[in-house]
Enzyme design. Sequence first.
Site, PDB file in Angstrom:
ATOM      1  CG  HIS A  13      87.224  39.787   3.208  1.00 53.96           C
ATOM      2  ND1 HIS A  13      87.565  39.407   4.482  1.00 53.96           N
ATOM      3  CD2 HIS A  13      86.214  40.689   3.344  1.00 53.96           C
ATOM      4  CE1 HIS A  13      86.791  40.026   5.359  1.00 53.96           C
ATOM      5  NE2 HIS A  13      85.958  40.812   4.690  1.00 53.96           N
ATOM      6  CG  ASN A  20      88.780  39.296   9.171  1.00 52.87           C
ATOM      7  OD1 ASN A  20      88.317  38.202   8.864  1.00 52.87           O
ATOM      8  ND2 ASN A  20      88.037  40.288   9.624  1.00 52.87           N
ATOM      9  CG  ASP A  76      84.731  46.053   0.153  1.00 53.55           C
ATOM     10  OD1 ASP A  76      85.841  45.542   0.372  1.00 53.55           O
ATOM     11  OD2 ASP A  76      83.973  46.447   1.062  1.00 53.55           O
ATOM     12  CD  GLU A 103      81.603  42.075   0.629  1.00 56.41           C
ATOM     13  OE1 GLU A 103      82.278  41.089   0.938  1.00 56.41           O
ATOM     14  OE2 GLU A 103      80.677  42.489   1.333  1.00 56.41           O
ATOM     15  CG  HIS A 136      80.913  44.881   5.164  1.00 53.45           C
ATOM     16  ND1 HIS A 136      81.112  46.118   5.732  1.00 53.45           N
ATOM     17  CD2 HIS A 136      81.263  43.973   6.106  1.00 53.45           C
ATOM     18  CE1 HIS A 136      81.579  45.966   6.955  1.00 53.45           C
ATOM     19  NE2 HIS A 136      81.681  44.674   7.207  1.00 53.45           N
ATOM     20  CE  LYS A 163      88.025  43.446   6.429  1.00 48.76           C
ATOM     21  NZ  LYS A 163      87.679  43.624   7.840  1.00 48.76           N
ATOM     22  CB  SER A 170      83.149  39.568   4.364  1.00 45.22           C
ATOM     23  OG  SER A 170      81.784  39.910   4.411  1.00 45.22           O
TER      24      SER A 170
END
Length: 384
Positions: free
Chosen positions: A206, A44, A203, A174, A130, A237, A178
Site C-alpha cells: 500500500h 485500491n 510489505d 507492512e 495481512h 494497487k 492495509s
Amino acid sequence: MGRIDSFLKDRQKKDLLRSLRPATGRSDGRIFFNDRGLVDFSSNDYLGLSNHPRLKAASHKALEDFGTGSSASRLLSGSLDIHHELEKRIASFKGKEAALVFNSGYQANTGIISSLCGRGDVIFCDRLSHASIIDGMLLSQARFIRFEHNDMEDLKFFLERERANYREALIITETVFSMDGDIAPLGELVRLKDLYNCKLMVDEAHAMGIFGPNGSGQVGAEGLTERVDLIMGTFSKAMGSFGAYIASSKETIEYLVNACRSFIYSTALPPAVIAANIESLNLVKDEPQRRELLLLNADYLREALKGIGLNVRGASQICPLIVGANSRAIELSNRLMERGYWALPIRTPTVPEGEARLRFSLTYGHTIDVLKGLVNDIRSIYKV
Ligand SMILES: Cc1ncc(COP(=O)(O)O)c(C=O)c1O
C-alpha cells in the site's frame, strides 16, 4: 456436507456471510452496477492508473507481440525478456541489487516467507499483518510471534526473550498498513533487527506508488533501503495492474528462484500484464501530481471526519472509520449505499473484534467536492 452447512449458518448468525457482486464497469473513482453508478471507496486503484491510456497501450502492444499467455512457468519456457526487463526496473526503482516477480502479492508472501524460514527458526510479525503474511508463516513451520501493532517495546520484549533460542530470525511488517492506513516505525525496526541479528522483510503493497522518491515506497522515503533486507510490493494497487515482487540481494533472489515453490510451480504472468507493470513504473515517475493530490485529499477527509467527532485512523490514502460492532459497520455501509457510495464494511476476522470499520480507500478520481459531500452525508446519518 456438515462442514459447509455449519460454516454458512455460523457466518450468517454473526453477520459475517459475504457474497460476490458483479460490477458492470468502473471509471474515475466510480463503480457501476448496470445503470447505477456509486462513488467507489473500496478500490485500491489509488492513483487511478488502471484505466490510464499509457498502461492500456503498453498492454495492447505486448498482447500483439507475444500473445495472451506466457505458456509456462518461469523456469521452463515462460521467462520472456520483458519479465527480466521488469525485474531490472524494479531493482533499480527500489535501490536493491536484484528483484523477482511473483504472480500476486499473496503468492509472494506465502512463498517467500515459507522458503526463507523453517523449523528451528523464529518470525516476529506485526499483529495487523495481512493474511498472506500469516499464511506464509504457517506454511514455513517456523515458530511465530505476533507483537502488538507498531509497538516496538513489545517487539523488543519478545526479541530479548526468544531470539537466542532459535537459529534464524525474521521480522516482518507492512510499511503502510492495509486496514489501518498507518505507517510502521521503520527506523526503530532496523535498529532492533541489527541489535538482535534478524533479517527484516517489509510489505509495501500500500506504499508502492504513493510514498518515497518517484513513488518507490516508504523504505525509500525514510532512506532505509540498504538496511531493509527484503522489500516486497505489488502492482495490483496504486500501480493499476497485477502481480508482485521482492527486491533484495542477488543471492536471495537466486535462492528464491531455486527454492520458492509459489514462484517455481506457477505459470508466469502474461506479457500484457508485465508490459503494463513496466509502464506503471514510468507513469508514477512522470505524474507525481497524482500521489500529491491523493495525499492532500486524504488529509482533508481525515481531519473533516475527526472534526465531527469520529474515530478515524491512518496517515495515508487509507482512512478507516472505526465504528465498533460488525452490525454497525454493515448498517452504515448500507445507508451510504442508499446515498450513492460504495464503502464496504470490514469486519472480523479481517480486523480485530470490536473494530469493525468502513475503510475509505481514496483514489485520484475522488474530488474534494465528493469528499465534502461524503462528510455531510456521514454527519447526517451516523450517530456516534
Ligand atoms: C499488505 C498486503 N499484502 C499482500 C496483499 C496481496 O496482494 P495481491 O492482491 O497482489 O495478491 C495485499 C492485498 O490484498 C495486501 O493488502
